[in-house]
Write an enzyme that holds these catalytic residues in place. Structure first.
Site, PDB file in Angstrom:
ATOM      1  N   ASP A   1       0.833  -1.202   0.000  1.00 44.17           N
ATOM      2  CA  ASP A   1       0.000   0.000   0.000  1.00 44.17           C
ATOM      3  C   ASP A   1       0.872   1.259   0.000  1.00 44.17           C
ATOM      4  OD1 ASP A   1      -1.888  -1.889   0.269  1.00 44.17           O
ATOM      5  OD2 ASP A   1      -2.726  -1.162   2.175  1.00 44.17           O
TER       6      ASP A   1
ATOM      7  N   GLU B   1       3.881   1.626  -1.149  1.00 43.85           N
ATOM      8  CA  GLU B   1       4.522   1.823  -2.453  1.00 43.85           C
ATOM      9  C   GLU B   1       3.519   2.391  -3.460  1.00 43.85           C
ATOM     10  OE1 GLU B   1       7.997  -1.589  -2.252  1.00 43.85           O
ATOM     11  OE2 GLU B   1       5.957  -2.190  -2.773  1.00 43.85           O
TER      12      GLU B   1
ATOM     13  N   ASP C   1       1.002   4.291  -2.716  1.00 42.79           N
ATOM     14  CA  ASP C   1       0.837   5.707  -2.363  1.00 42.79           C
ATOM     15  C   ASP C   1       1.987   6.558  -2.884  1.00 42.79           C
ATOM     16  OD1 ASP C   1      -1.461   5.005  -1.107  1.00 42.79           O
ATOM     17  OD2 ASP C   1      -0.628   5.048   0.926  1.00 42.79           O
TER      18      ASP C   1
ATOM     19  N   SER D   1     -35.816  -7.421 -13.308  1.00 44.87           N
ATOM     20  CA  SER D   1     -35.545  -8.278 -12.162  1.00 44.87           C
ATOM     21  C   SER D   1     -35.390  -9.716 -12.671  1.00 44.87           C
ATOM     22  CB  SER D   1     -36.717  -8.153 -11.213  1.00 44.87           C
ATOM     23  OG  SER D   1     -36.315  -8.489  -9.946  1.00 44.87           O
ATOM     24  N   LEU D   2     -35.295 -10.671 -11.773  1.00 41.13           N
ATOM     25  CA  LEU D   2     -35.192 -12.069 -12.195  1.00 41.13           C
ATOM     26  C   LEU D   2     -36.344 -12.859 -11.594  1.00 41.13           C
ATOM     27  CD1 LEU D   2     -31.385 -12.780 -11.632  1.00 41.13           C
ATOM     28  CD2 LEU D   2     -32.563 -12.900 -13.828  1.00 41.13           C
TER      29      LEU D   2
ATOM     30  N   GLU E   1     -24.008 -18.491 -13.291  1.00 33.50           N
ATOM     31  CA  GLU E   1     -23.152 -17.567 -12.523  1.00 33.50           C
ATOM     32  C   GLU E   1     -23.709 -17.445 -11.115  1.00 33.50           C
ATOM     33  OE1 GLU E   1     -24.039 -13.903 -14.468  1.00 33.50           O
ATOM     34  OE2 GLU E   1     -23.861 -14.866 -16.416  1.00 33.50           O
TER      35      GLU E   1
ATOM     36  N   LYS F   1     -25.360 -15.601  -7.971  1.00 29.73           N
ATOM     37  CA  LYS F   1     -26.258 -14.451  -7.841  1.00 29.73           C
ATOM     38  C   LYS F   1     -25.737 -13.634  -6.667  1.00 29.73           C
ATOM     39  CE  LYS F   1     -31.116 -13.150  -7.612  1.00 29.73           C
ATOM     40  NZ  LYS F   1     -30.954 -12.068  -6.665  1.00 29.73           N
TER      41      LYS F   1
ATOM     42  N   ASP G   1     -25.237 -10.935  -3.876  1.00 31.04           N
ATOM     43  CA  ASP G   1     -26.200 -10.247  -3.026  1.00 31.04           C
ATOM     44  C   ASP G   1     -25.657  -8.864  -2.656  1.00 31.04           C
ATOM     45  OD1 ASP G   1     -28.442  -9.822  -1.578  1.00 31.04           O
ATOM     46  OD2 ASP G   1     -27.942 -11.190   0.054  1.00 31.04           O
TER      47      ASP G   1
ATOM     48  N   ARG H   1     -29.860   1.060  -9.659  1.00 34.25           N
ATOM     49  CA  ARG H   1     -30.975   0.470 -10.391  1.00 34.25           C
ATOM     50  C   ARG H   1     -32.211   1.359 -10.320  1.00 34.25           C
ATOM     51  NH1 ARG H   1     -35.401  -2.774  -9.506  1.00 34.25           N
ATOM     52  NH2 ARG H   1     -35.840  -4.272 -11.165  1.00 34.25           N
TER      53      ARG H   1
ATOM     54  N   TYR I   1     -21.354  -8.451 -14.923  1.00 38.71           N
ATOM     55  CA  TYR I   1     -21.712  -9.720 -15.567  1.00 38.71           C
ATOM     56  C   TYR I   1     -22.557  -9.587 -16.819  1.00 38.71           C
ATOM     57  CZ  TYR I   1     -25.479  -8.654 -12.264  1.00 38.71           C
ATOM     58  OH  TYR I   1     -26.436  -8.010 -11.535  1.00 38.71           O
TER      59      TYR I   1
ATOM     60  N   LYS J   1     -28.614 -18.623 -17.205  1.00 40.93           N
ATOM     61  CA  LYS J   1     -28.984 -17.796 -18.359  1.00 40.93           C
ATOM     62  C   LYS J   1     -28.829 -18.605 -19.643  1.00 40.93           C
ATOM     63  CE  LYS J   1     -27.268 -13.704 -15.997  1.00 40.93           C
ATOM     64  NZ  LYS J   1     -26.253 -12.661 -15.886  1.00 40.93           N
TER      65      LYS J   1
ATOM     66  N   LYS K   1     -32.644 -19.801  -5.984  1.00 40.70           N
ATOM     67  CA  LYS K   1     -32.346 -19.239  -4.667  1.00 40.70           C
ATOM     68  C   LYS K   1     -31.899 -20.328  -3.707  1.00 40.70           C
ATOM     69  CE  LYS K   1     -34.028 -15.411  -3.679  1.00 40.70           C
ATOM     70  NZ  LYS K   1     -33.662 -14.012  -3.687  1.00 40.70           N
TER      71      LYS K   1
ATOM     72  N   CYS L   1     -25.874  -3.123  37.669  1.00 39.31           N
ATOM     73  CA  CYS L   1     -25.259  -4.289  37.043  1.00 39.31           C
ATOM     74  C   CYS L   1     -26.001  -5.562  37.467  1.00 39.31           C
ATOM     75  CB  CYS L   1     -23.785  -4.394  37.437  1.00 39.31           C
ATOM     76  SG  CYS L   1     -23.010  -5.901  36.817  1.00 39.31           S
TER      77      CYS L   1
ATOM     78  N   CYS M   1     -23.054  -7.658  39.655  1.00 40.76           N
ATOM     79  CA  CYS M   1     -22.478  -7.202  40.933  1.00 40.76           C
ATOM     80  C   CYS M   1     -23.363  -6.165  41.628  1.00 40.76           C
ATOM     81  CB  CYS M   1     -21.077  -6.654  40.732  1.00 40.76           C
ATOM     82  SG  CYS M   1     -21.036  -5.063  39.883  1.00 40.76           S
TER      83      CYS M   1
ATOM     84  N   CYS N   1     -20.767  -1.333  33.487  1.00 45.50           N
ATOM     85  CA  CYS N   1     -20.475  -1.582  34.884  1.00 45.50           C
ATOM     86  C   CYS N   1     -19.000  -1.236  35.035  1.00 45.50           C
ATOM     87  CB  CYS N   1     -20.721  -3.054  35.206  1.00 45.50           C
ATOM     88  SG  CYS N   1     -20.045  -3.527  36.793  1.00 45.50           S
TER      89      CYS N   1
ATOM     90  N   CYS O   1     -15.947  -6.745  39.105  1.00 45.00           N
ATOM     91  CA  CYS O   1     -17.246  -7.386  38.886  1.00 45.00           C
ATOM     92  C   CYS O   1     -16.998  -8.806  38.357  1.00 45.00           C
ATOM     93  CB  CYS O   1     -18.051  -6.573  37.873  1.00 45.00           C
ATOM     94  SG  CYS O   1     -19.534  -7.412  37.289  1.00 45.00           S
TER      95      CYS O   1
HETATM   96  S1  IVH Z   1     -28.794 -10.849 -14.564  1.00 44.95           S
HETATM   97  C1  IVH Z   1     -32.149  -8.966 -16.898  1.00 44.95           C
HETATM   98  N1  IVH Z   1     -26.878 -11.960 -13.154  1.00 44.95           N
HETATM   99  O1  IVH Z   1     -30.226 -10.018  -9.007  1.00 44.95           O
HETATM  100  C2  IVH Z   1     -31.497  -9.840 -15.905  1.00 44.95           C
HETATM  101  N2  IVH Z   1     -28.413 -10.531 -12.035  1.00 44.95           N
HETATM  102  O2  IVH Z   1     -33.040 -10.484  -8.423  1.00 44.95           O
HETATM  103  C3  IVH Z   1     -30.694  -9.027 -15.012  1.00 44.95           C
HETATM  104  N3  IVH Z   1     -27.958 -10.230  -9.647  1.00 44.95           N
HETATM  105  O3  IVH Z   1     -31.406  -7.057 -10.411  1.00 44.95           O
HETATM  106  C4  IVH Z   1     -29.975  -9.699 -14.004  1.00 44.95           C
HETATM  107  N4  IVH Z   1     -26.177 -11.519  -9.575  1.00 44.95           N
HETATM  108  O4  IVH Z   1     -29.061  -7.028  -9.381  1.00 44.95           O
HETATM  109  C5  IVH Z   1     -27.961 -11.154 -13.137  1.00 44.95           C
HETATM  110  N5  IVH Z   1     -25.119 -12.989 -12.043  1.00 44.95           N
HETATM  111  C6  IVH Z   1     -26.186 -12.179 -12.030  1.00 44.95           C
HETATM  112  C7  IVH Z   1     -26.635 -11.539 -10.848  1.00 44.95           C
HETATM  113  C8  IVH Z   1     -27.759 -10.717 -10.891  1.00 44.95           C
HETATM  114  C9  IVH Z   1     -26.979 -10.721  -8.891  1.00 44.95           C
HETATM  115  C10 IVH Z   1     -29.019  -9.328  -9.156  1.00 44.95           C
HETATM  116  C11 IVH Z   1     -29.323  -8.192 -10.085  1.00 44.95           C
HETATM  117  C12 IVH Z   1     -30.807  -8.286 -10.369  1.00 44.95           C
HETATM  118  C13 IVH Z   1     -31.276  -9.099  -9.226  1.00 44.95           C
HETATM  119  C14 IVH Z   1     -32.570  -9.810  -9.543  1.00 44.95           C
END
Ligand code: IVH
Length: 700
Positions: free
Chosen positions: A55, A57, A59, A104-105, A135, A137, A139, A158, A248, A320, A344, A438, A441, A456, A461
């Site tokens: 770190d 180096e 800097d 969303s998914l 891939e 997912k 969080d 988003r 991704y 996918k 999930k 406490c 004690c 305390c 104690c």
């Molecule tokens: S693809 C159109 N790939 O999960 C499809 N999403 O519950 C778009 N997420 O909004 C998502 N890992 O924020 C995709 N490998 C992954 C992901 C991923 C996490 C999130 C993403 C999405 C949410 C849906």
């Protein structure tokens, strides 16, 4: 991203820049070299998780670049590493439209759901077999990045999927995200990339500890901590949060001069590979392409086992359709694509009823409210007791006895009450009353100004004395295994063990008479106690339980001294000059080493034979393993982990802390963890089993 040759060149460039002045080159040339080298160092550190320079180096080089740019402002470009740093605060985050909606998914929870989905995909695409890309997912918090003419132009949250918040300045604080990437080489003029910002579990833990110490409410989970961090108005604070990223997806592509879309970008796995090669952090090493849904299901199940060994949280996997033309054919609803589905993992949330709150006294006297709930299984563990941290947290959540509460247990993160479910209240819930004295004690509790915890302050104690003893013998401290928490409590009750020095003058004859003890167990106990006298100094320092001195600070202190009692003569100024020791930590250390009782205890410990000196482990320089680094994963057939590690050290080798290019050997046993997967990607790491390991030692 970089060929091995380029890596060699850049590594030697880094070393050259660090060693020599390069003033003979023109400022433009110097700036160019520094940027190349810094970008490479960032990539190694943040994307590869395998630093090439320290770190300090980094800097040093960063400072050189900054100076040159100040002298020659015409040389500043938007992708210079110096341009991550922002000045001033963000007034507001304007909302901006995404180039394509962020959908969303759809979710699935078991193999049957996935087989149904596979059938629908085939119906919609009129295909007999479909290739899938799988891939993790992640969080975290989803983001969109737009690069125009190779330069990071905008980063956005988003939001509602159609419009998000422009957080470009904050995004630039995340060093894993390149400020520029060579999209032009692929004929791309403008591109929108989707991904996730994450916080590692370790960073999250440290952040929450710090927040509690500063009287701020802790974050419920790494995801919330990430979203919160991305919206901070001071970009310098964002930089301190050490956020990570993973990208991704390409959701929008505009080519230059009608050039065709490169072949590799016609499938999802190719997109990930390309982003990886452009220097982005991606799921590249974790993704898998399969040709059959059964194969997908198997990978999901295998991966679920790895879940806890990842440094960040994932809540499932995403499957996918790999072929992007096929994705387009299958299409999307307004809510989610039909060509992808989330699988999930087991939920890590549950509801239960809060029955009562107990008040525990910690080893520093802090009173911690602990919620007792009806036992409930979450992610394979039964949860019945949950820390509520302090009074402010209880007030902020407005918890009441009798409430139905939502409980989360995320991976190896401790369980947490997310919130009471207010809709379930019957009116019979009772407020939580904090004690004024406490519970152990009976001394009156105090709340020092600026602190969140009631305390305390009676250092004698019983609760504190016991907790200090338990901490002293614990695994990360002196590690006296045969003297675990249960024995400490028992010996304390019996009056055999009342202070830390008592550990080293136990009455073994008396212990031999106790129920459950025999010759053998007393012998083991005695050996464990004796062995602990030789523990390295940093363990002793940590074991002393000095307030705010965790394992890291203990190591810092141990490295700074040769003899522990010398700390009596250190001034506040000297202490604060050590890495990561601020005034608060320093004054706690200072106070500890200026308290008569503590000095007396150290003298007693030394008289009883406990090591007070810093003796670096002497690696035999002539050992056959000298200069070689080892790491172990899984259970070995014969050797215990600590025995194997001791063998390495005896023969002059070193134990590595993680899999990296600096690792020479990964020794693999039964049920290896994610280290194996990682090591497979680094050709220079030799993967061996126990027998091969023992051969190496023999030949040594
Ligand atoms: S693809 C159109 N790939 O999960 C499809 N999403 O519950 C778009 N997420 O909004 C998502 N890992 O924020 C995709 N490998 C992954 C992901 C991923 C996490 C999130 C993403 C999405 C949410 C849906």
């Amino acid at each position: 991203m970089y060929t091995p040759d380029e890596e060699k060149q850049l590594s030697s460039l880094l070393q050259k820049l660090l060693k020599e002045s390069h003033a003979q080159a023109s400022p433009a040339e110097q700036v160019k070299r520094l940027r190349q080298a810094l970008r490479y160092a960032e990539w190694r550190y943040y994307v590869q998780d395998d630093p090439v320079i320290s770190d300090g180096e980094y800097d040093q080089l960063f400072h050189q670049l900054k100076q040159l740019e100040t002298a020659h402002p015409e040389l500043i470009t938007p992708d210079s590493p110096t341009q991550r740093i922002a000045s001033g605060l963000t007034e507001n985050f304007p909302t901006v439209a995404h180039l394509t909606p962020m959908l969303s998914l759809d979710n699935s929870y078991n193999a049957a759901d996935l087989r149904d989905w596979d059938r629908r995909v085939k119906e919609l695409s009129h295909a007999r077999s479909v290739r899938y890309c799988i891939e993790p997912k992640y969080d975290g918090a989803s983001i969109s990045l737009i690069y125009e003419n190779n330069i990071l132009w905008r980063g956005a949250t988003r939001g509602d999927g159609v419009r998000g918040d422009d957080i470009t300045t904050n995004i630039k604080q995340i060093k894993a995200i390149p400020l520029a990437a060579d999209f032009a080489a692929l004929g791309i003029r403008r591109v929108e990339i989707r991904g996730e910002i994450l916080m590692h579990k370790e960073t999250f833990k440290a952040l929450n500890e710090q927040r509690l110490a500063e009287n701020l409410p802790p974050f419920a989970n790494p995801r919330n901590a990430t979203s919160g961090s991305l919206r901070m108005i001071d970009p310098r604070e964002v930089a301190k949060r050490k956020l990570q990223a993973v990208l991704y997806q390409i959701s929008f592509l505009e080519m230059s001069d009608q050039q065709p879309v490169p072949e590799v970008l016609r499938c999802q796995s190719g997109v990930i590979k390309t982003l990886h090669q452009l220097g982005f952090p991606t799921p590249y090493s974790l993704m898998k392409v399969v040709h059959h849904i059964d194969e997908a299901i198997q990978y999901l199940q295998e991966f679920e086992q790895l879940r806890d060994s990842l440094p960040y949280e994932i809540d499932g996997m995403v499957i996918k359709v790999d072929d992007i033309a096929l994705q387009e054919k299958i299409g999307s609803t307004t809510h989610h694509p039909r060509w992808a589905i989330a699988y999930k993992f087991k939920a890590r949330q549950a509801t239960s009823v809060l029955r009562k709150v107990e008040f525990q006294v910690g080893r520093t006297g802090a009173i911690t409210p602990v919620a007792k709930i009806d036992p409930v299984p979450i992610g394979g563990v039964t949860v019945s007791s949950i820390s509520l941290f302090n009074e402010d947290v209880v007030r902020e959540k407005d918890l009441r006895i009798g409430d139905t509460v939502l409980v989360e247990r995320a991976g190896d993160v401790i369980p947490y009450i997310v919130k009471p479910i207010v809709e379930m209240r019957t009116g019979k819930e009772k407020p939580i009353v904090f004690p004024s004295h406490c519970p152990v004690c009976g001394d009156p509790l105090v709340k020092p100004p600026g602190e969140a915890a009631w305390r305390c302050v009676n250092i004698n104690c019983e609760a504190q004395v016991l907790e200090r003893l338990i901490h002293f013998v614990s695994k990360d401290a002196m590690d006296i295994k045969s003297l675990g928490e249960a024995n400490v409590r028992r010996f304390y009750e019996l009056g055999i063990l009342r202070s830390i020095p008592d550990i080293y003058r136990l009455d073994y004859d008396r212990i031999k008479q106790l129920d459950g003890f025999g010759e053998k167990s007393v012998h083991n106990l005695r050996q464990a106690v004796e062995a602990s006298k030789k523990q390295p100094l940093h363990r002793l320092i940590y074991a002393l339980g000095i307030r705010y001195v965790g394992e890291t600070t203990a190591r810092t202190l141990a490295q700074a001294i040769t003899y522990l009692p010398d700390l009596r003569h250190w001034s506040m100024d000297q202490l604060t000059q050590l890495t990561d020791i601020g005034p608060k930590v320093a004054s706690s250390i200072y106070a500890f080493f200026h308290h008569r009782d503590n000095i007396h205890m150290l003298e007693e410990l030394e008289r009883l034979g406990v090591n007070m000196h810093n003796q670096p482990v002497q690696a035999k320089p002539t050992g056959k393993l000298s200069g070689k680094t080892f790491l172990f994963t899984g259970t070995l057939p014969h050797l215990k982990r600590h025995e194997a590690e001791a063998l390495v050290e005896q023969h002059g080798g070193k134990i590595a802390s993680s899999v990296s290019r600096n690792l020479d050997y990964l020794v693999v046993g039964d049920e290896p963890g994610s280290k194996l997967e990682k090591a497979r990607q680094i050709p220079s790491v030799q993967i061996i089993n126990e027998a091969q390991f023992l051969k190496l030692i023999e030949s040594a």
